[in-house]
Design a protein around this motif. Structure first.
Motif, PDB file in Angstrom:
ATOM      1  N   LYS A  55       0.839  -1.205   0.000  1.00 18.90           N
ATOM      2  CA  LYS A  55       0.000   0.000   0.000  1.00 18.90           C
ATOM      3  C   LYS A  55       0.872   1.252   0.000  1.00 18.90           C
ATOM      4  CE  LYS A  55      -3.953   2.232   0.436  1.00 18.90           C
ATOM      5  NZ  LYS A  55      -3.457   3.626   0.610  1.00 18.90           N
ATOM      6  N   HIS A  56       1.961   1.205   0.753  1.00 12.56           N
ATOM      7  CA  HIS A  56       2.884   2.329   0.794  1.00 12.56           C
ATOM      8  C   HIS A  56       3.501   2.565  -0.583  1.00 12.56           C
ATOM      9  CE1 HIS A  56       5.722   5.124   2.691  1.00 12.56           C
ATOM     10  NE2 HIS A  56       6.648   4.585   1.923  1.00 12.56           N
ATOM     11  N   ASP A  59       0.962   4.205  -2.790  1.00  9.76           N
ATOM     12  CA  ASP A  59       0.790   5.614  -2.456  1.00  9.76           C
ATOM     13  C   ASP A  59       1.948   6.464  -2.996  1.00  9.76           C
ATOM     14  OD1 ASP A  59      -1.551   4.986  -1.166  1.00  9.76           O
ATOM     15  OD2 ASP A  59      -0.663   4.980   0.847  1.00  9.76           O
TER      16      ASP A  59
END
Length: 332
Positions: A55-56, A59
């Motif tokens: 997810k990082h 992003d």
């Protein structure tokens, strides 16, 4: 996988148009694109960490990588009635990174450096709110290699006691002592360096992919796509850099010019600090390839020894001079 496993896909908020076999898993064509459904044998905590890492990356928006999909209830894995667990991830159709293509390998190195820059973060979990996140210490590889040394010594004792030896066992017994002596010396030097390097609070922290090799670097017209983050962990960037660099150098007979070019490609994006360079040197210095050959031999049946074992040992010995030359250049 059987039809029962495919039926588990009903727990996800997706519409499956078609399924097909691929890479030891099931590829699913859906309205959201291609997905891959595969068995998972790791821990739930590792899955949650993997989700945060991916997810990082998403992003940050700099690197294309797989993404874990949750069920309608928010679970990251599903289990069939036999207790087998599965995970669902996004997927790109593509080929593996071409290890014979120098420029493509250098591009994979630059991509790795960018990955490490993006993964300089410490994850947080909702249930830990209000609890200080502990300083995560750098993994110490000398502990792992001390274990390897014990396994090498055990195999050496076995070989010495074996009365009737095959040609492979004779050859292996003849070369083990120098390698084992080298392995012991490297571990002792390494421990002194690790003990003298204090990981200060606030030092730049980095996650690594954990298995960054050409099998997990897929190439498509859109560029590279990184997969199989199941081994991502807190081990610093050198774990990934060492693995890919060693694999590529073994395939090129430890070509020094190629090795320097690959390392320069990585450092053009993310320069190594002095400790990381030392770390890389000692990881490459440890005779891990020999340990792998010995470990496979020792833990396999001895009635018939595959010819491949002999080929791998011969290749290792043929490359030893070139490997030592590259290590001298790296340490200079």
């Amino acid at each position: 996988m059987n039809d029962r496993a495919v039926a588990l896909l009903e727990q996800y908020e997706i519409e499956v148009l078609r399924t097909r076999k691929g890479r030891g898993a099931i590829l699913c064509d859906t309205q959201q694109g291609c997905l891959i459904f595969k068995e998972y044998t790791g821990r739930e905590e590792q899955l949650r960490l993997q989700e945060q890492v991916l997810k990082h990356l998403e992003d940050c928006g700099n690197i294309s990588a797989e993404r874990l999909l949750a069920t309608r209830e928010g679970a990251l894995s599903v289990t069939d009635r036999d207790g087998v667990r599965y995970i669902l991830k996004t997927w790109w159709e593509g080929r593996e990174c071409n290890i014979r293509d120098r420029e493509e390998c250098m591009e994979a190195m630059r991509l790795l450096a960018g990955l490490h820059k993006d993964l300089e973060f410490i994850p947080t979990f909702p249930e830990m709110e209000g609890i200080p996140t502990p300083v995560i210490r750098r993994f110490l590889p000398s502990r792992e290699y001390e274990k390897h040394n014990k396994e090498l010594k055990r195999a050496r004792r076995f070989l010495k006691q074996r009365s009737q030896k095959t040609w492979f066992e004779i050859r292996l017994a003849a070369v083990m002592d120098p390698f084992l002596e080298e392995a012991g010396q490297i571990c002792e030097e390494w421990k002194k360096i690790e003990n003298s390097h204090d990981v200060e609070a606030g030092e730049t922290f980095c996650f690594c992919h954990g298995d960054y090799q050409y099998h997990n670097i897929l190439r498509q017209d859109r560029g590279f796509f990184l997969v199989n983050f199941e081994k991502c962990q807190a081990d610093g960037p050198i774990r990934d850099l060492y693995l890919l660099l060693r694999k590529l150098l073994e395939k090129s007979d430890w070509d020094c010019n190629r090795g320097e070019a690959l390392l320069a490609a990585y450092e053009s994006v993310r320069p190594l600090n002095p400790f990381e360079r030392q770390d890389l040197f000692y990881r490459l210095s440890y005779p891990e390839k020999l340990w792998k050959i010995v470990n496979f031999y020792y833990n396999s049946g001895k009635a018939w020894i595959p010819e491949k074992n002999q080929e791998k040992l011969d290749r290792l010995l043929e490359q030893e001079t070139a490997r030592k030359k590259f290590l001298r250049i790296l340490r200079a």
